[in-house]
Design a protein around this motif. Structure first.
Motif, PDB file in Angstrom:
ATOM      1  N   GLY A  77     -31.027  36.585   7.635  1.00 38.43           N
ATOM      2  CA  GLY A  77     -31.461  35.212   7.365  1.00 38.43           C
ATOM      3  C   GLY A  77     -30.933  34.231   8.388  1.00 38.43           C
ATOM      4  O   GLY A  77     -31.653  33.337   8.850  1.00 38.43           O
ATOM      5  N   TRP A  78     -29.663  34.394   8.766  1.00 38.55           N
ATOM      6  CA  TRP A  78     -29.071  33.503   9.767  1.00 38.55           C
ATOM      7  C   TRP A  78     -29.760  33.663  11.111  1.00 38.55           C
ATOM      8  O   TRP A  78     -30.029  32.671  11.800  1.00 38.55           O
ATOM      9  CB  TRP A  78     -27.586  33.796   9.940  1.00 38.55           C
ATOM     10  N   LEU A  79     -30.032  34.912  11.501  1.00 38.50           N
ATOM     11  CA  LEU A  79     -30.714  35.153  12.773  1.00 38.50           C
ATOM     12  C   LEU A  79     -32.123  34.561  12.758  1.00 38.50           C
ATOM     13  O   LEU A  79     -32.568  33.963  13.740  1.00 38.50           O
ATOM     14  CB  LEU A  79     -30.762  36.653  13.073  1.00 38.50           C
ATOM     15  N   ARG A  80     -32.821  34.714  11.635  1.00 36.75           N
ATOM     16  CA  ARG A  80     -34.174  34.153  11.506  1.00 36.75           C
ATOM     17  C   ARG A  80     -34.128  32.625  11.597  1.00 36.75           C
ATOM     18  O   ARG A  80     -34.921  32.004  12.296  1.00 36.75           O
ATOM     19  CB  ARG A  80     -34.793  34.591  10.183  1.00 36.75           C
ATOM     20  N   GLU A  81     -33.187  32.034  10.876  1.00 35.70           N
ATOM     21  CA  GLU A  81     -33.050  30.573  10.874  1.00 35.70           C
ATOM     22  C   GLU A  81     -32.750  30.055  12.288  1.00 35.70           C
ATOM     23  O   GLU A  81     -33.332  29.061  12.742  1.00 35.70           O
ATOM     24  CB  GLU A  81     -31.922  30.175   9.919  1.00 35.70           C
ATOM     25  N   GLN A  82     -31.863  30.746  13.002  1.00 38.27           N
ATOM     26  CA  GLN A  82     -31.521  30.348  14.359  1.00 38.27           C
ATOM     27  C   GLN A  82     -32.734  30.456  15.289  1.00 38.27           C
ATOM     28  O   GLN A  82     -32.975  29.573  16.109  1.00 38.27           O
ATOM     29  CB  GLN A  82     -30.377  31.211  14.882  1.00 38.27           C
ATOM     30  N   THR A  83     -33.502  31.518  15.140  1.00 36.73           N
ATOM     31  CA  THR A  83     -34.697  31.701  15.955  1.00 36.73           C
ATOM     32  C   THR A  83     -35.724  30.616  15.672  1.00 36.73           C
ATOM     33  O   THR A  83     -36.326  30.049  16.593  1.00 36.73           O
ATOM     34  CB  THR A  83     -35.310  33.094  15.709  1.00 36.73           C
ATOM     35  N   LEU A  84     -35.939  30.295  14.395  1.00 38.10           N
ATOM     36  CA  LEU A  84     -36.880  29.229  14.046  1.00 38.10           C
ATOM     37  C   LEU A  84     -36.431  27.886  14.606  1.00 38.10           C
ATOM     38  O   LEU A  84     -37.251  27.091  15.068  1.00 38.10           O
ATOM     39  CB  LEU A  84     -37.046  29.143  12.529  1.00 38.10           C
ATOM     40  N   ASP A  85     -35.120  27.632  14.568  1.00 37.31           N
ATOM     41  CA  ASP A  85     -34.611  26.375  15.127  1.00 37.31           C
ATOM     42  C   ASP A  85     -34.869  26.290  16.622  1.00 37.31           C
ATOM     43  O   ASP A  85     -35.081  25.202  17.158  1.00 37.31           O
ATOM     44  CB  ASP A  85     -33.112  26.229  14.850  1.00 37.31           C
ATOM     45  N   GLN A  86     -34.850  27.443  17.307  1.00 37.73           N
ATOM     46  CA  GLN A  86     -35.102  27.444  18.740  1.00 37.73           C
ATOM     47  C   GLN A  86     -36.591  27.283  19.049  1.00 37.73           C
ATOM     48  O   GLN A  86     -36.960  26.639  20.026  1.00 37.73           O
ATOM     49  CB  GLN A  86     -34.592  28.739  19.366  1.00 37.73           C
ATOM     50  N   LEU A  87     -37.446  27.878  18.212  1.00 37.81           N
ATOM     51  CA  LEU A  87     -38.886  27.863  18.471  1.00 37.81           C
ATOM     52  C   LEU A  87     -39.601  26.629  17.939  1.00 37.81           C
ATOM     53  O   LEU A  87     -40.557  26.152  18.543  1.00 37.81           O
ATOM     54  CB  LEU A  87     -39.543  29.103  17.877  1.00 37.81           C
ATOM     55  N   LEU A  88     -39.167  26.148  16.793  1.00 38.06           N
ATOM     56  CA  LEU A  88     -39.822  25.020  16.134  1.00 38.06           C
ATOM     57  C   LEU A  88     -38.863  23.848  16.020  1.00 38.06           C
ATOM     58  O   LEU A  88     -37.669  24.034  15.796  1.00 38.06           O
ATOM     59  CB  LEU A  88     -40.280  25.431  14.729  1.00 38.06           C
ATOM     60  N   PRO A  89     -39.363  22.646  16.134  1.00 45.25           N
ATOM     61  CA  PRO A  89     -38.467  21.499  15.966  1.00 45.25           C
ATOM     62  C   PRO A  89     -37.958  21.431  14.527  1.00 45.25           C
ATOM     63  O   PRO A  89     -38.660  21.814  13.596  1.00 45.25           O
ATOM     64  CB  PRO A  89     -39.359  20.298  16.294  1.00 45.25           C
ATOM     65  N   PRO A  90     -36.721  20.968  14.361  1.00 44.11           N
ATOM     66  CA  PRO A  90     -36.180  20.834  12.997  1.00 44.11           C
ATOM     67  C   PRO A  90     -37.036  19.876  12.163  1.00 44.11           C
ATOM     68  O   PRO A  90     -37.637  18.938  12.689  1.00 44.11           O
ATOM     69  CB  PRO A  90     -34.785  20.268  13.204  1.00 44.11           C
ATOM     70  N   LEU A  91     -37.067  20.124  10.872  1.00 40.19           N
ATOM     71  CA  LEU A  91     -37.824  19.269   9.957  1.00 40.19           C
ATOM     72  C   LEU A  91     -37.051  18.001   9.648  1.00 40.19           C
ATOM     73  O   LEU A  91     -35.846  17.915   9.870  1.00 40.19           O
ATOM     74  CB  LEU A  91     -38.087  20.021   8.648  1.00 40.19           C
ATOM     75  N   GLU A  92     -37.765  17.027   9.129  1.00 38.99           N
ATOM     76  CA  GLU A  92     -37.132  15.805   8.674  1.00 38.99           C
ATOM     77  C   GLU A  92     -36.160  16.150   7.552  1.00 38.99           C
ATOM     78  O   GLU A  92     -36.405  17.063   6.762  1.00 38.99           O
ATOM     79  CB  GLU A  92     -38.189  14.822   8.162  1.00 38.99           C
ATOM     80  N   PRO A  93     -35.061  15.418   7.412  1.00 40.03           N
ATOM     81  CA  PRO A  93     -34.073  15.738   6.378  1.00 40.03           C
ATOM     82  C   PRO A  93     -34.616  15.665   4.947  1.00 40.03           C
ATOM     83  O   PRO A  93     -34.066  16.279   4.056  1.00 40.03           O
ATOM     84  CB  PRO A  93     -32.983  14.693   6.578  1.00 40.03           C
ATOM     85  N   THR A  94     -35.710  14.960   4.737  1.00 39.92           N
ATOM     86  CA  THR A  94     -36.237  14.817   3.377  1.00 39.92           C
ATOM     87  C   THR A  94     -37.067  16.024   2.961  1.00 39.92           C
ATOM     88  O   THR A  94     -37.373  16.177   1.793  1.00 39.92           O
ATOM     89  CB  THR A  94     -37.109  13.553   3.266  1.00 39.92           C
ATOM     90  N   GLN A  95     -37.454  16.874   3.911  1.00 37.63           N
ATOM     91  CA  GLN A  95     -38.290  18.019   3.591  1.00 37.63           C
ATOM     92  C   GLN A  95     -37.437  19.252   3.322  1.00 37.63           C
ATOM     93  O   GLN A  95     -36.298  19.350   3.763  1.00 37.63           O
ATOM     94  CB  GLN A  95     -39.256  18.312   4.736  1.00 37.63           C
ATOM     95  N   ASN A  96     -38.012  20.199   2.618  1.00 39.91           N
ATOM     96  CA  ASN A  96     -37.345  21.447   2.319  1.00 39.91           C
ATOM     97  C   ASN A  96     -37.317  22.331   3.570  1.00 39.91           C
ATOM     98  O   ASN A  96     -38.363  22.700   4.075  1.00 39.91           O
ATOM     99  CB  ASN A  96     -38.086  22.155   1.167  1.00 39.91           C
ATOM    100  N   PRO A  97     -36.130  22.720   4.092  1.00 42.24           N
ATOM    101  CA  PRO A  97     -36.087  23.515   5.313  1.00 42.24           C
ATOM    102  C   PRO A  97     -36.695  24.907   5.151  1.00 42.24           C
ATOM    103  O   PRO A  97     -37.092  25.538   6.112  1.00 42.24           O
ATOM    104  CB  PRO A  97     -34.602  23.611   5.638  1.00 42.24           C
ATOM    105  N   ARG A  98     -36.834  25.400   3.943  1.00 42.00           N
ATOM    106  CA  ARG A  98     -37.426  26.719   3.723  1.00 42.00           C
ATOM    107  C   ARG A  98     -38.945  26.671   3.777  1.00 42.00           C
ATOM    108  O   ARG A  98     -39.611  27.695   3.704  1.00 42.00           O
ATOM    109  CB  ARG A  98     -36.977  27.293   2.392  1.00 42.00           C
ATOM    110  N   ALA A  99     -39.510  25.471   3.909  1.00 45.91           N
ATOM    111  CA  ALA A  99     -40.959  25.330   3.895  1.00 45.91           C
ATOM    112  C   ALA A  99     -41.577  25.502   5.285  1.00 45.91           C
ATOM    113  O   ALA A  99     -42.774  25.389   5.426  1.00 45.91           O
ATOM    114  CB  ALA A  99     -41.339  23.955   3.339  1.00 45.91           C
ATOM    115  N   ARG A 100     -40.752  25.783   6.311  1.00 47.22           N
ATOM    116  CA  ARG A 100     -41.293  25.960   7.661  1.00 47.22           C
ATOM    117  C   ARG A 100     -42.212  27.167   7.692  1.00 47.22           C
ATOM    118  O   ARG A 100     -41.929  28.213   7.133  1.00 47.22           O
ATOM    119  CB  ARG A 100     -40.179  26.166   8.668  1.00 47.22           C
ATOM    120  N   ARG A 101     -43.287  27.031   8.382  1.00 44.70           N
ATOM    121  CA  ARG A 101     -44.242  28.127   8.539  1.00 44.70           C
ATOM    122  C   ARG A 101     -44.495  28.341  10.019  1.00 44.70           C
ATOM    123  O   ARG A 101     -44.524  27.399  10.804  1.00 44.70           O
ATOM    124  CB  ARG A 101     -45.571  27.794   7.852  1.00 44.70           C
ATOM    125  N   LEU A 102     -44.758  29.551  10.391  1.00 41.95           N
ATOM    126  CA  LEU A 102     -45.112  29.852  11.784  1.00 41.95           C
ATOM    127  C   LEU A 102     -46.601  29.748  11.954  1.00 41.95           C
ATOM    128  O   LEU A 102     -47.383  29.948  11.110  1.00 41.95           O
ATOM    129  CB  LEU A 102     -44.658  31.262  12.165  1.00 41.95           C
TER     130      LEU A 102
END
Length: 70
Positions: free
Chosen positions: A45-70
């Protein structure tokens, strides 16, 4: 209510750096998790989260971070 984090962000970043180095050296993910004494699911999970942070811009703080989609 979620449990407090077991590892600080600095510890987590250090573990991820070690994990990435070990994975590049050809060590299996299961062995990396055992070496770092963390759960395999947590490491994945940590590796996936780190990869998503590198590939996709972080979400706004008001949104659910688990809602990111590729």
């Amino acid at each position: 209510m979620p449990r407090p984090a077991k590892h600080s962000p600095a510890e987590k970043a250090a573990m991820l750096t070690i994990a990435r180095e070990m994975l590049c050296a050809g060590v299996k993910r299961k062995d990396v998790a055992a070496h770092l004494e963390i759960n395999l699911a947590s490491l994945s999970g940590w590796l996936r989260e780190q990869t998503l942070d590198q590939l996709l811009p972080p979400l706004e703080p008001t949104q659910n971070p688990r809602a990111r989609r590729l």
